[in-house]
Structure formats: structure tokens, C-alpha cells
Write an enzyme that holds these catalytic residues in place. Structure first.
Site, PDB file in Angstrom:
ATOM      1  N   LYS A 114       0.825  -1.222   0.000  1.00 14.24           N
ATOM      2  CA  LYS A 114       0.000   0.000   0.000  1.00 14.24           C
ATOM      3  C   LYS A 114       0.851   1.261   0.000  1.00 14.24           C
ATOM      4  O   LYS A 114       0.477   2.268  -0.600  1.00 14.24           O
ATOM      5  CB  LYS A 114      -0.936   0.005   1.203  1.00 14.24           C
ATOM      6  CG  LYS A 114      -2.122  -0.920   1.026  1.00 14.24           C
ATOM      7  CD  LYS A 114      -3.234  -0.582   1.999  1.00 14.24           C
ATOM      8  CE  LYS A 114      -4.451  -1.452   1.739  1.00 14.24           C
ATOM      9  NZ  LYS A 114      -5.444  -1.357   2.792  1.00 14.24           N
ATOM     10  N   LYS A 198      -4.659  -8.914  -6.989  1.00 14.51           N
ATOM     11  CA  LYS A 198      -5.869  -9.078  -6.190  1.00 14.51           C
ATOM     12  C   LYS A 198      -6.981  -8.134  -6.679  1.00 14.51           C
ATOM     13  O   LYS A 198      -6.688  -6.992  -7.036  1.00 14.51           O
ATOM     14  CB  LYS A 198      -5.497  -8.735  -4.735  1.00 14.51           C
ATOM     15  CG  LYS A 198      -6.491  -9.116  -3.705  1.00 14.51           C
ATOM     16  CD  LYS A 198      -5.988  -8.738  -2.325  1.00 14.51           C
ATOM     17  CE  LYS A 198      -6.019  -7.244  -2.109  1.00 14.51           C
ATOM     18  NZ  LYS A 198      -5.823  -6.811  -0.731  1.00 14.51           N
ATOM     19  N   LYS A 201     -10.513  -2.468  -4.320  1.00 19.01           N
ATOM     20  CA  LYS A 201     -11.304  -1.255  -4.519  1.00 19.01           C
ATOM     21  C   LYS A 201     -10.448  -0.090  -4.990  1.00 19.01           C
ATOM     22  O   LYS A 201     -10.941   0.876  -5.520  1.00 19.01           O
ATOM     23  CB  LYS A 201     -12.094  -0.861  -3.267  1.00 19.01           C
ATOM     24  CG  LYS A 201     -11.543  -1.308  -1.943  1.00 19.01           C
ATOM     25  CD  LYS A 201     -12.554  -1.099  -0.813  1.00 19.01           C
ATOM     26  CE  LYS A 201     -12.207  -1.989   0.368  1.00 19.01           C
ATOM     27  NZ  LYS A 201     -13.151  -1.971   1.442  1.00 19.01           N
TER      28      LYS A 201
END
Ligand code: TYM
Length: 333
Positions: A114, A198, A201
Site C-alpha cells: 500500500k 488481487k 477497490k
């Protein structure tokens, strides 16, 4: 009680098929067993580890509650609440962050993914995020935590934190060491555009995921455009290792039809992708379209959703505030 279930979902919008098949579907099954005590948390404190528009966040909190209910979670049989309304979560996170070690957090792969290349600019919250997650779980003495595969490492950290706290303060078994509940198959749903990534969102292209608010035509269109390979459908399960997109789509089909991957491979072996995609779209539309319609219906009744949260907060606070008081006593406050 059989199991004490706790799990959380971030209200960051765009809840998708990965969230549903990896986690929420499992929440519903666990909630349907009346011997389980279930707590489902809308983790708004986790959401702000990356920048959120405040107005949007407020809507997304309600939308997450609506998604739980539209997916089949019965608010009468479970506690549904938002994290920031129960102050013990943040207090617990601070105390546990003094127990957790830097070395443990430095190993967290989700932070690395992230934060990306520029980790100097990531928020401190994003780094310590798994400690807050441990606080969530440990405050409720949860025995089982249903999550998708991507949260496995965070749960291992939670177990380590619980054990270290119990050892450091000589309070054997005070913080309960939880078990992860991760489905054996289909616990990681991949992007429709890239079978090695993956479904997420935060992915820029909306075509990479099926959102739980997508309507029939959008679902059909996304499956039509989903990446495949030029070969016919795989003949056997061994072929899937090198054919990630086929594996993912067959996995989604299997999960929706509650059948094994092997079984789905056999049904479509040697056929064209277009034929399989039609069947897959049918299954998806059957499952997701009613959820999508129900979410939109529920969102029109904001006061109903707010009432569910209010009730949930009251119940959750009763449990969490007792536990945090004991934690404070134990550390010497
Ligand atoms: P979040 O909000 O990213 O995701 C919610 C749940 O969906 C699962 N999931 C997936 N499963 C399969 N395939 C995918 N592509 C996929 N994408 C998401 C996640 O594994 C998760 O179960 N840290 C958590 C929220 C959290 C939590 C907790 C969970 C906070 N506190 C305490 C359990 C217990 C998260 O970010 O989930």
C-alpha cells in the site's frame, strides 16, 4: 456459544466481489448458525489511514452497513457497529502498540504494497494499522475471525501481540488468541484484468472488479471484457497453474455455485471461453443483482441504517469498555 466471531470491513466505497466471496459470504453463513455470537465492524478508523473525503466517508459507512444487510446478515442476530464510535478500539490500539515490536510490523507485506515506493510519505496510521486490527479483535475475546487470504499475516500478528501481552503482564489467557477462518479455496479473488493481481477497490479500472452495487448490464459487460487467454477452457486442474485468468474465473464460478474447482473445470473442459462466460454471468447476475438492488433500497432509508449502527454501538461498547478497563488495570493505570 460455539464461536465468537469478529470481523471488519473498511468503508472505503466500491465493495466488490472479492470482499463478498472472500469474507462477507462467510459472515452470512456464520451468522446463520444460531450458536455463534457475531460482531461485524465497519472499520472507519482504518479507512482514514489513507485520505478520505469526509462527506463520502459518512456515506460509505452507511453503504457498508447496507451491504452487510443486503448480503444476508441479520442485524437482529449480530452486532453491527462502526469502530470510531467505540473509543476502546483506539485506546486499545495505543496500549498494544507499546507491546508490538517494530520488527514485527516491518514484515507486514500489505503495508509495503500500500505504501508503494514512497513509504516516507505513508501515514503512520497505515503502518500501525494491524495493531488497531488486533485491538478490534482482542477487545471482544473473539475466538474466530473470518477474513480473505490477504489478512492472514495481520491475524498472525494479532496472535503474537496477544501472547506477548499475556506473557509480559503474566496474565495467562487474558487476551484470547484468535483463530483465522480463511476459506481453503477462493480466499483470494483476482482482478478481472490481471489474474496475478488481487481484486481491489483501489484499482483504477472499474472493469477490474464486480462491485456489489453493479447492475445486470454492467456485470455482463465486465465478464465479457474480462481477460482470458487464446486457448480453449482448461482440460484439467493442473493446467490452471499457468492460466491465472482462467483459474480466477473458474474459481469465482465454483464459489458462486458452491462446487469444487475440479468439478467446474470438468463441466467446461475444452469449451470456448464465450460459452463459459455466459454461464458465469448468469450466476453472477443471480447473486449480485438482488444484493445491488437491496443496497440501493436500504440507502434510501438512512435513519434505518443509522439506527442499526446506534444499537450496535451500544452493545459493542458494553463489551469493549469492560475489557479496556481490565487492560488499563493490568498495565498499571
Ligand atoms: P478490507 O476492508 O480490505 O476487506 C474486507 C474483507 O474482504 C476481504 N477481501 C478479499 N477476499 C478475497 N479476495 C479479494 N480480492 C479480497 N479483497 C478483500 C479481506 O480479506 C477482508 O476480510 N484490515 C481489514 C479490516 C479489519 C478487520 C479487523 C478484519 C479491520 N479490523 C478485525 C478482521 C478483524 C481490511 O482492510 O479489510
Amino acid at each position: 456459544m460455539d464461536k465468537k466471531i469478529f470481523s471488519g470491513v473498511q468503508p472505503t466505497g466500491n465493495l466488490h466481489l472479492g470482499n463478498y466471496l472472500g469474507a462477507i459470504k462467510n459472515f452470512v453463513d456464520l451468522n446463520n448458525n444460531k450458536n455463534n455470537e457475531c460482531i461485524f465492524c465497519v472499520v472507519d478508523l482504518h479507512a482514514i489511514t489513507v485520505r478520505q473525503d469526509p462527506k463520502q466517508l459518512r456515506n460509505n459507512i452507511r453503504e457498508t452497513v447496507a451491504t452487510f444487510i443486503a448480503s444476508g446478515i441479520d442485524p437482529k442476530k449480530s452486532i453491527i457497529f462502526n469502530q470510531s464510535s467505540v473509543s476502546a478500539h483506539a485506546e486499545g490500539a495505543w496500549i498494544l502498540s507499546c507491546v508490538a515490536r517494530m520488527g514485527w510490523l516491518n514484515r507486514m507485506t500489505q503495508f509495503k504494497e500500500k505504501a508503494g515506493k514512497d513509504k516516507e510519505k505513508a501515514s503512520i496510521g497505515l503502518y500501525s494499522y494491524p495493531v488497531l486490527m488486533a485491538s478490534d479483535i482482542l477487545l471482544y475475546d473473539a475466538t474466530h475471525v473470518p477474513v480473505g487470504d490477504d489478512q492472514k499475516q495481520h491475524l498472525e500478528l494479532c496472535r503474537d501481540i496477544a501472547q506477548k501481552f499475556n506473557n509480559d503482564f503474566e496474565v495467562e489467557n487474558f487476551l484470547k488468541v484468535p483463530e483465522p477462518l480463511i476459506q481453503k479455496e477462493f480466499s483470494r479473488i483476482m482482478s478481472l484484468k490481471d489474474g496475478s493481481k488481487k481484486m481491489s477497490k483501489s484499482e483504477l479500472s472499474d472493469l477490474s472488479r464486480i462491485n456489489l452495487t453493479d447492475e445486470k448490464d454492467q456485470i455482463i459487460n465486465k465478464i465479457k471484457k474480462a481477460k482470458t487467454d487464446p486457448l480453449p477452457m482448461p482440460q484439467n486442474i493442473n493446467e490452471l497453474e499457468d492460466r491465472l485468468e482462467a483459474k480466477n474465473l473458474l474459481g469465482i464460478y465454483s464459489s458462486l455455485t458452491n462446487s469444487s474447482l475440479k468439478n467446474s473445470v470438468e463441466i467446461f473442459a475444452g469449451k470456448n471461453f464465450s460459452e463459459f462466460k455466459e454461464k458465469l454471468s448468469d450466476q453472477l447476475v443471480n447473486k449480485i443483482d438482488p444484493i445491488s438492488k437491496e443496497i440501493k433500497k436500504l440507502l434510501r432509508d438512512k435513519s434505518y441504517l443509522d439506527k442499526i449502527l446506534l444499537d450496535g454501538v451500544e452493545k459493542a461498547d458494553l463489551i469493549a469498555s469492560k475489557k479496556i478497563e481490565r487492560i488499563k488495570e493490568i498495565v498499571g493505570f
